[in-house]
Design a protein around this motif. Structure first.
Motif, PDB file in Angstrom:
ATOM      1  N   SER A  88       0.433  -1.120  -0.266  1.00  0.00           N
ATOM      2  CA  SER A  88      -0.206  -0.031   0.386  1.00  0.00           C
ATOM      3  C   SER A  88       0.619   0.895   0.073  1.00  0.00           C
ATOM      4  O   SER A  88      -0.012   2.288  -0.693  1.00  0.00           O
ATOM      5  CB  SER A  88      -1.211   0.248   0.968  1.00  0.00           C
ATOM      6  OG  SER A  88      -0.777   0.036   2.307  1.00  0.00           O
ATOM      7  N   ALA A  89       1.826   1.200   0.506  1.00  0.00           N
ATOM      8  CA  ALA A  89       2.896   2.299   1.083  1.00  0.00           C
ATOM      9  C   ALA A  89       3.450   2.677  -1.026  1.00  0.00           C
ATOM     10  O   ALA A  89       3.529   3.237  -1.164  1.00  0.00           O
ATOM     11  CB  ALA A  89       3.908   1.667   1.989  1.00  0.00           C
ATOM     12  N   ASP A  90       3.617   1.581  -1.497  1.00  0.00           N
ATOM     13  CA  ASP A  90       4.852   1.637  -2.878  1.00  0.00           C
ATOM     14  C   ASP A  90       3.343   2.062  -3.580  1.00  0.00           C
ATOM     15  O   ASP A  90       3.383   2.580  -4.504  1.00  0.00           O
ATOM     16  CB  ASP A  90       4.970   0.415  -3.088  1.00  0.00           C
ATOM     17  CG  ASP A  90       6.503  -0.224  -2.622  1.00  0.00           C
ATOM     18  OD1 ASP A  90       6.968   0.811  -1.533  1.00  0.00           O
ATOM     19  OD2 ASP A  90       6.865  -1.232  -2.160  1.00  0.00           O
ATOM     20  N   THR A  91       2.111   1.700  -3.636  1.00  0.00           N
ATOM     21  CA  THR A  91       0.575   1.946  -4.856  1.00  0.00           C
ATOM     22  C   THR A  91       0.348   3.102  -4.036  1.00  0.00           C
ATOM     23  O   THR A  91      -0.259   4.400  -5.129  1.00  0.00           O
ATOM     24  CB  THR A  91      -0.047   1.055  -4.642  1.00  0.00           C
ATOM     25  OG1 THR A  91       0.355  -0.302  -4.460  1.00  0.00           O
ATOM     26  CG2 THR A  91      -1.074   1.000  -5.398  1.00  0.00           C
ATOM     27  N   ALA A  92       0.540   3.802  -3.182  1.00  0.00           N
ATOM     28  CA  ALA A  92      -0.678   5.009  -2.561  1.00  0.00           C
ATOM     29  C   ALA A  92       0.437   5.688  -1.905  1.00  0.00           C
ATOM     30  O   ALA A  92      -0.334   7.020  -1.747  1.00  0.00           O
ATOM     31  CB  ALA A  92      -1.950   4.320  -1.153  1.00  0.00           C
ATOM     32  N   GLY A  93       1.436   5.641  -1.649  1.00  0.00           N
ATOM     33  CA  GLY A  93       2.354   6.179  -0.859  1.00  0.00           C
ATOM     34  C   GLY A  93       1.190   6.900   0.369  1.00  0.00           C
ATOM     35  O   GLY A  93       2.487   7.711   1.237  1.00  0.00           O
ATOM     36  N   ALA A  94       0.374   6.548   0.871  1.00  0.00           N
ATOM     37  CA  ALA A  94       0.021   6.975   2.143  1.00  0.00           C
ATOM     38  C   ALA A  94      -0.202   6.306   3.462  1.00  0.00           C
ATOM     39  O   ALA A  94      -1.497   5.194   2.588  1.00  0.00           O
ATOM     40  CB  ALA A  94      -0.886   8.635   2.059  1.00  0.00           C
ATOM     41  N   PRO A  95      -0.941   6.355   4.261  1.00  0.00           N
ATOM     42  CA  PRO A  95      -1.934   5.451   5.172  1.00  0.00           C
ATOM     43  C   PRO A  95      -2.978   5.424   4.542  1.00  0.00           C
ATOM     44  O   PRO A  95      -3.144   5.751   3.695  1.00  0.00           O
ATOM     45  CB  PRO A  95      -1.923   6.002   6.443  1.00  0.00           C
ATOM     46  CG  PRO A  95      -0.422   6.657   6.685  1.00  0.00           C
ATOM     47  CD  PRO A  95       0.050   7.883   5.625  1.00  0.00           C
ATOM     48  N   VAL A  96      -3.383   3.857   4.827  1.00  0.00           N
ATOM     49  CA  VAL A  96      -5.025   4.373   4.260  1.00  0.00           C
ATOM     50  C   VAL A  96      -6.245   4.054   5.142  1.00  0.00           C
ATOM     51  O   VAL A  96      -5.774   3.865   6.176  1.00  0.00           O
ATOM     52  CB  VAL A  96      -5.042   2.596   3.414  1.00  0.00           C
ATOM     53  CG1 VAL A  96      -4.022   2.401   2.572  1.00  0.00           C
ATOM     54  CG2 VAL A  96      -5.241   1.556   4.610  1.00  0.00           C
ATOM     55  N   ASP A  97      -7.550   3.732   4.982  1.00  0.00           N
ATOM     56  CA  ASP A  97      -8.358   4.500   5.435  1.00  0.00           C
ATOM     57  C   ASP A  97      -8.992   2.919   6.127  1.00  0.00           C
ATOM     58  O   ASP A  97      -9.495   3.158   6.794  1.00  0.00           O
ATOM     59  CB  ASP A  97      -9.397   5.011   4.585  1.00  0.00           C
ATOM     60  CG  ASP A  97      -9.021   6.642   4.047  1.00  0.00           C
ATOM     61  OD1 ASP A  97      -8.991   7.445   4.822  1.00  0.00           O
ATOM     62  OD2 ASP A  97      -8.818   6.760   3.083  1.00  0.00           O
ATOM     63  N   GLY A  98      -8.879   2.043   5.103  1.00  0.00           N
ATOM     64  CA  GLY A  98      -9.239   0.245   5.732  1.00  0.00           C
ATOM     65  C   GLY A  98      -8.595  -0.649   4.992  1.00  0.00           C
ATOM     66  O   GLY A  98      -8.564  -0.351   4.015  1.00  0.00           O
ATOM     67  N   VAL A  99      -9.513  -1.514   5.722  1.00  0.00           N
ATOM     68  CA  VAL A  99      -8.358  -2.600   5.266  1.00  0.00           C
ATOM     69  C   VAL A  99      -9.385  -4.273   5.522  1.00  0.00           C
ATOM     70  O   VAL A  99      -9.965  -3.554   6.633  1.00  0.00           O
ATOM     71  CB  VAL A  99      -7.288  -3.334   5.735  1.00  0.00           C
ATOM     72  CG1 VAL A  99      -6.815  -4.949   5.486  1.00  0.00           C
ATOM     73  CG2 VAL A  99      -6.330  -2.724   5.842  1.00  0.00           C
TER      74      VAL A  99
END
Length: 333
Positions: A88-99
């Motif tokens: 997710s860091a490589d793809t979005a570059g930031a913390p995510v809202d849900g998993v």
């Protein structure tokens, strides 16, 4: 909004969406893409983007149609969900809202006899989600009976594991196991044929082999820790499990991560613990309702647990504290 029909109905779909609360513009991770049921629902529910992961290359190939349907809002990645924080860091570059994590074998894998997961349809005795490493046939044909019995006991909670292991060893002296129905038939010869309304006698043994071949429990622990690292404060982690070993790990993970103090004794005050990394709300686990059970029998054993991320630093997990059973070839029961 684009809606694309899914070949399989994901279990507890409404409950998972309610626990995730997809935000408009939010970024979510589906750690077990499968046939894409949760991913579609999250995107259709308003999420801005989904990063979907699957270790099965056939799921990645089949999912390209879904990727195309969502005009850049879906990134489909071949990998393990234990690495979802890095992915997710490589793809979005930031913390995510849900998993969201749907643990275990997918309906798509079960329904394809050639994948070797099912004891109801004949196929090669394989069970490898990633199509690499030891197969179930390798285990059944090469493990010492003592080790095979322990494996069935530890990962399948099979009470007749010793009898089944002896029957397997006796059969393979004259003919190796190569097909799923060969193994299922051998187990039935020990436990008896399935009776109406009862679980198939091979269920626990097939579960044990699948868990071992794919390292599923270690993957689950690593995925829970990875999700904790990937989520932003207020982000949500939703986990669907299908048997007691998985649910026990998830339950203990959320209990450990949400507690604010450790119980002491009358001679010693409560012990300090790290700040809670999750907040757990409501009565859990959440089970399927009668309507879903009638429409989708697979939902019968499904349980949903979820937590909301705090701003406390992520930390590693204690495997023993989470109740993870240990199996080592050549070990003791």
């Amino acid at each position: 909004m684009t809606t694309l029909a899914a070949p399989h109905i994901p279990v507890l779909l409404a409950e998972v969406l309610a626990s995730l609360k997809p935000l408009e513009g939010g970024v979510f991770v589906d750690g077990t893409f499968g046939a894409g049921g949760y991913t579609r629902a999250i995107l259709d529910g308003g999420a801005g983007r989904v990063i979907a992961i699957d270790r099965d290359p056939t799921a990645i190939s089949a999912g390209q149609e879904v990727v195309a349907a969502y005009d850049g809002r879906l990134s489909l990645v071949h990998g393990r969900f234990s690495e979802l924080d890095a992915i997710s860091a490589d793809t979005a570059g930031a913390p995510v809202d849900g998993v969201v994590l749907d643990i275990g074998v997918s309906s798509m894998q079960l329904d394809r006899a050639e994948r070797g997961f099912s004891f109801r349809a004949d196929g090669p005795l394989d069970m490898r989600m990633g199509l690499d490493g030891l197969s179930a046939a390798d285990v059944v044909n090469t493990f010492e009976p003592r080790d095979l019995a322990r494996l069935l006991w530890v990962y399948g909670e099979e009470k007749q594991s010793n009898r089944i292991a002896r029957a397997i060893a006796a059969r393979r002296e004259t003919q190796s196991f190569t097909r799923t129905l060969e193994l299922a038939s051998t187990i039935e010869s020990v436990l008896g044929a399935k009776r109406f309304g009862e679980m198939h006698p091979a269920t626990r043994s097939f579960q044990a082999l699948r868990i071992f071949v794919n390292g599923e429990l270690d993957e689950l622990i690593a995925a829970l820790v990875a999700a904790e690292k990937a989520l932003k404060p207020g982000g949500r982690l939703s986990v669907v499990t299908f048997h007691s070993l998985e649910d026990r790990i998830v339950k203990r993970f959320f209990a450990d991560r949400s507690r604010e103090r450790a119980q002491g004794s009358r001679h010693q005050p409560d012990l300090a613990v790290p700040p809670p990394t999750f907040r757990v709300e409501g009565r859990q686990p959440i089970d399927a309702g009668e309507a879903e059970l009638g429409a989708n029998p697979r939902a019968r054993s499904a349980k949903l647990r979820f937590g909301i991320r705090t701003d406390a630093p992520a930390r590693d997990a204690d495997r023993d504290a989470l109740g993870v059973p240990r199996f080592v070839v050549g070990g003791t029961r």
